[in-house]
Design an enzyme around this catalytic site. Sequence first.
Site, short mmCIF file in Angstrom:
data_model
loop_
_atom_site.label_atom_id
_atom_site.label_comp_id
_atom_site.label_asym_id
_atom_site.label_seq_id
_atom_site.Cartn_x
_atom_site.Cartn_y
_atom_site.Cartn_z
N ASN A 1 13.63 7.39 10.36
CA ASN A 1 13.52 8.76 9.87
C ASN A 1 13.32 9.80 10.98
OD1 ASN A 1 13.63 10.29 7.57
ND2 ASN A 1 11.43 10.18 7.14
N HIS B 1 5.67 8.68 -6.25
CA HIS B 1 4.86 9.69 -5.56
C HIS B 1 4.60 10.87 -6.48
CE1 HIS B 1 5.72 8.95 -1.00
NE2 HIS B 1 5.45 7.84 -1.63
N TYR C 1 -1.74 19.09 2.94
CA TYR C 1 -1.50 17.67 3.10
C TYR C 1 -0.07 17.29 2.82
CZ TYR C 1 -1.39 12.84 2.96
OH TYR C 1 -1.02 11.58 3.23
N ASP D 1 -2.63 8.19 0.01
CA ASP D 1 -2.25 8.04 1.42
C ASP D 1 -3.02 9.06 2.25
OD1 ASP D 1 -0.98 7.63 3.81
OD2 ASP D 1 1.07 7.78 3.01
N HIS E 1 -2.77 9.22 5.42
CA HIS E 1 -1.80 9.57 6.46
C HIS E 1 -2.42 9.71 7.84
CE1 HIS E 1 2.46 10.74 6.91
NE2 HIS E 1 2.55 10.27 5.69
N GLU F 1 -4.41 4.28 1.71
CA GLU F 1 -3.42 3.95 2.74
C GLU F 1 -3.70 4.69 4.04
OE1 GLU F 1 0.51 4.68 1.26
OE2 GLU F 1 1.35 4.81 3.28
N GLU G 1 3.22 0.89 7.69
CA GLU G 1 4.56 1.48 7.60
C GLU G 1 5.11 1.91 8.95
OE1 GLU G 1 3.56 4.80 4.90
OE2 GLU G 1 4.20 6.13 6.49
N ARG H 1 2.24 -2.96 4.76
CA ARG H 1 3.18 -1.91 4.36
C ARG H 1 4.47 -1.89 5.18
NH1 ARG H 1 3.98 1.39 1.11
NH2 ARG H 1 3.73 3.39 2.16
N HIS I 1 6.85 -0.33 2.50
CA HIS I 1 7.20 1.08 2.58
C HIS I 1 8.51 1.33 1.83
CE1 HIS I 1 8.13 4.78 5.25
NE2 HIS I 1 7.15 5.10 4.44
N GLU J 1 6.62 0.56 -3.04
CA GLU J 1 6.80 2.02 -3.10
C GLU J 1 8.25 2.28 -3.47
OE1 GLU J 1 6.40 3.97 0.70
OE2 GLU J 1 5.69 5.81 -0.23
O1 KDG Z 1 8.99 9.23 7.87
C1 KDG Z 1 7.68 9.28 7.45
C2 KDG Z 1 7.56 9.03 5.96
O2 KDG Z 1 8.22 7.85 5.62
C3 KDG Z 1 6.11 8.95 5.55
O3 KDG Z 1 5.50 10.17 5.77
C4 KDG Z 1 5.97 8.58 4.10
O4 KDG Z 1 3.69 7.99 4.44
C5 KDG Z 1 4.70 7.89 3.80
C6 KDG Z 1 4.70 6.99 2.65
O5 KDG Z 1 3.69 6.34 2.44
O6 KDG Z 1 5.71 6.93 1.96
MG MG Z 2 2.34 6.32 4.02
#
Ligand code: KDG
Ligand code: MG
Length: 407
Positions: A37, A122, A160, A214, A216, A240, A266, A287, A316, A343
């Site tokens: 990505n 999501h 966020y 998440d 993040h 997460e 991920e 993940r 992921h 996911e």
């Molecule tokens: O490229 C980054 C995304 O895949 C990420 O931000 C998405 O954290 C993410 C998720 O859990 O899907």
């Molecule tokens: Mg994530």
Amino acid sequence: MKITGAEVFIGGPGKNYVTLKIKTDEGIYGLGDATLNNRETLPAAYLTDYLIPCLIGKDPLNSEDIWQYFYRGAYFRRGPVAMAAIGAIDMALWDIKGKLANLPLYQLFGGKSREGALVYAHATGSNLGALLDTIAHYQDQGYKAVRVQCGIPDMPAGGYAIPKNNEDSKHFITQFGSLPEEEIWSTAKYLRYMPTVFEAIRERFGNELEILHDVHHRLLPREAAAFAKEIEQYKLYWMEDPTPADDQTALRMIRQHSTVPIAIGEVFNSLWDCKQMIEEELIDFIRVAVTYAGGITHVKRIVELAALHHVRTGFHGAPSHSPISMAAQGHINAWAPNFGIQEYLVLGTLECEALFPSQHYYKDGMFYISDEPGLGVDFDEKEAQRYSYKRGYHPVVRLEDGTVWNY
Ligand code: KDG
Ligand code: MG
């Protein structure tokens, strides 16, 4: 059987999917996904400039030897670019193997351990009201599990991971055609507000809905431990990426203070990245993605190590993965004895289905893999001509005083 050629295509509806097609002298071809990505041209160049020339003439059925050749033979091992390129080749070789055997891939792994795989959507809201509406929308579509992300009051840009171009439903983080946008983050505001969001969700939807969240990578270990302790009462399915993934020892502090299930991986690209947190049982869900963790061959190894340590899968599945790697994960999910959840963010557009036709399907909160041979996904090269590469970025995060923080 011999490999006669391979080509890389970049593009797709709203995404720069990196699609690999490997051809053989028997007319069977295999497909792989190397979409990294917002850095998509890099695995594409790694494939075209370095790996594809070595593939020509090799027997595609020797997928293990080819994997080792590219991994060990690179000298500079691992990292997302190399592992995405190797992963795409590996997926395509498994696809060829399945087509030749006339079997869906899960049969080559050991058959089905379940009919459908639990998935989560999501639900992202720029504010609590919008989030609750989005959760209700997914519940109406049959989802039993949702990841919940909420804009935090008084945090510029919603605070966020909520890009301006897509406020309240799907989570497209790529911004095309400009330099990265900047988001402002305040840990104190997040920590004050987020527990009230979980409270409101439980109040409105009860205890049966599986809630995932998440973080993040935004918290320090002590902050994450305190947060986990506080939200334990809301019985999350998982929390997460509470802390930056680089330092796995940070998870020990969270573990000492709470039993909230933790999901990480991920951004990891190899078994070696995951080894410590799996062996020390610092996580509950792994993940990784077949896309940039070396494909099916390598991710199966990670899944088997995880199984020894009570760690379940939660691959992921952000929209950055094309339907090719989502299918590869679908086959692993059908087989893996330690499957947890997947996911699942379908772009769901007619354009995406036209580009990657398949018979895999979603129904009532579950993903069902079809019995088509191989991966069970095709790639329409004529459709692909409609798309080309566009540069895009993830946003960059700063604290309120300007300090760069973790996205
Ligand atoms: O490229 C980054 C995304 O895949 C990420 O931000 C998405 O954290 C993410 C998720 O859990 O899907
Ligand atoms: Mg994530």
